[in-house]
Design an enzyme around this catalytic site. Sequence first.
Site, short mmCIF file in Angstrom:
data_model
loop_
_atom_site.label_atom_id
_atom_site.label_comp_id
_atom_site.label_asym_id
_atom_site.label_seq_id
_atom_site.Cartn_x
_atom_site.Cartn_y
_atom_site.Cartn_z
N SER A 194 69.07 89.78 83.28
CA SER A 194 70.76 90.41 84.80
C SER A 194 70.17 91.53 84.38
O SER A 194 69.91 92.85 85.01
CB SER A 194 71.31 89.33 84.08
OG SER A 194 72.80 89.53 84.39
N HIS A 221 69.66 88.33 88.21
CA HIS A 221 70.92 87.94 88.52
C HIS A 221 71.15 89.29 89.79
O HIS A 221 70.56 90.29 89.28
CB HIS A 221 72.12 88.21 87.81
CG HIS A 221 71.82 87.35 86.84
ND1 HIS A 221 72.94 87.45 85.53
CD2 HIS A 221 71.67 85.91 86.74
CE1 HIS A 221 72.41 85.80 84.89
NE2 HIS A 221 71.83 85.01 86.22
N ASP A 314 73.28 82.63 80.59
CA ASP A 314 72.15 81.86 81.12
C ASP A 314 71.08 82.22 81.04
O ASP A 314 70.61 82.99 80.28
CB ASP A 314 72.84 82.65 82.69
CG ASP A 314 71.35 81.83 83.38
OD1 ASP A 314 72.31 80.83 83.72
OD2 ASP A 314 71.63 82.58 85.15
#
Length: 370
Positions: A194, A221, A314
């Site tokens: 991310s 992301h 995540d």
Amino acid sequence: MAVKVLVVDDSGFFRRRVSEILSADPTIQVVGTATNGKEAIDQALALKPDVITMDYEMPMMDGITAVRHIMQRCPTPVLMFSSLTHEGARVTLDALDAGAVDYLPKNFEDISRNPDKVKQLLCEKVHTISRSNRRIGSYARTAPVAAPAPASTFTSQAQTRPAAPARAAAPTPAASQSPAPKRKPYKLVAIGTSTGGPVALQRVLTQLPANFPAPIVLIQHMPAAFTKAFAERLDKLCRISVKEAEDGDMLRPGLALLAPGGKQMMIDGRGTVKILPGDERLNYKPCVDITFGSAAKSYGDKVLSVVLTGMGADGREGARLLKQGGSTVWAQDEASCVIYGMPMAIVKANLADAVYSLDEIGKHLVEACV
């Protein structure tokens, strides 16, 4: 202590609204504003803010040039504002390459209405990157800063595939304590990340040879408007091939498929990619857990997964499924992360088979798979 923020934008309206939103948070203090890149450098040196919000298109000096100067003279976490267009994506990726930590879409309509979602997202981003690794300047390009270019100048990417990584080498963090990996017949390498991921992925993938024997899937992301431009950028810089994944794509050695923004990517046992609509109930689109979970189901113990820099957790539950199936999980170490969130979640859950610095990961992927 409040997070000190410098707001940089040539639009008086946008400068004022961003300042108002941030100032409404008692844990954030707007210590100054600037209308162009040159003023931003001067204010950064004088005010020493914890975070800088930066526009790109400005008179006198553009935002990317300003970021490069700031990273050399007074490294400070920078949050870039960008447009959700293909060109905006390319510019934003240049800014991240120069040393910016993260970005937000610049939407005049949303910010004029001042909805709660915009306020929450902006303040959360500021708080998060204020805690980012203060060594962030070492991950920017290390080439000398050229004379300031006009704001409209855009440096195009080279059209040929380089024989070696195109980035100048950054200072290498101390080596991790994990031993070198053992070679194994992996059928898939899966990498999730991310915040800080665009630069981290570039650093890792440019170390891989063109004949890398395993297929690769990448979950970053990123908004839908950005992933195609990011895949194109990686493809030009890497010796392996990189493309934005499409429904029905087949995994193959030497090819990295990047999950498209706003959607979810899964892999079946035949090596076929499935692209699904983004579920509004999920915080991340694409979601690392979704792709890791499908890889665990389809490939058993033949997956080498890597969790790189990023906020949140995540990837943790997907990594848990991979471990249960006998696959391997690596995490990036804290010292080389921009945001030590996702890798920390892996380590704290005792899911990491190895913890490596960013500069070690590409080398160890080659050792484990080639």
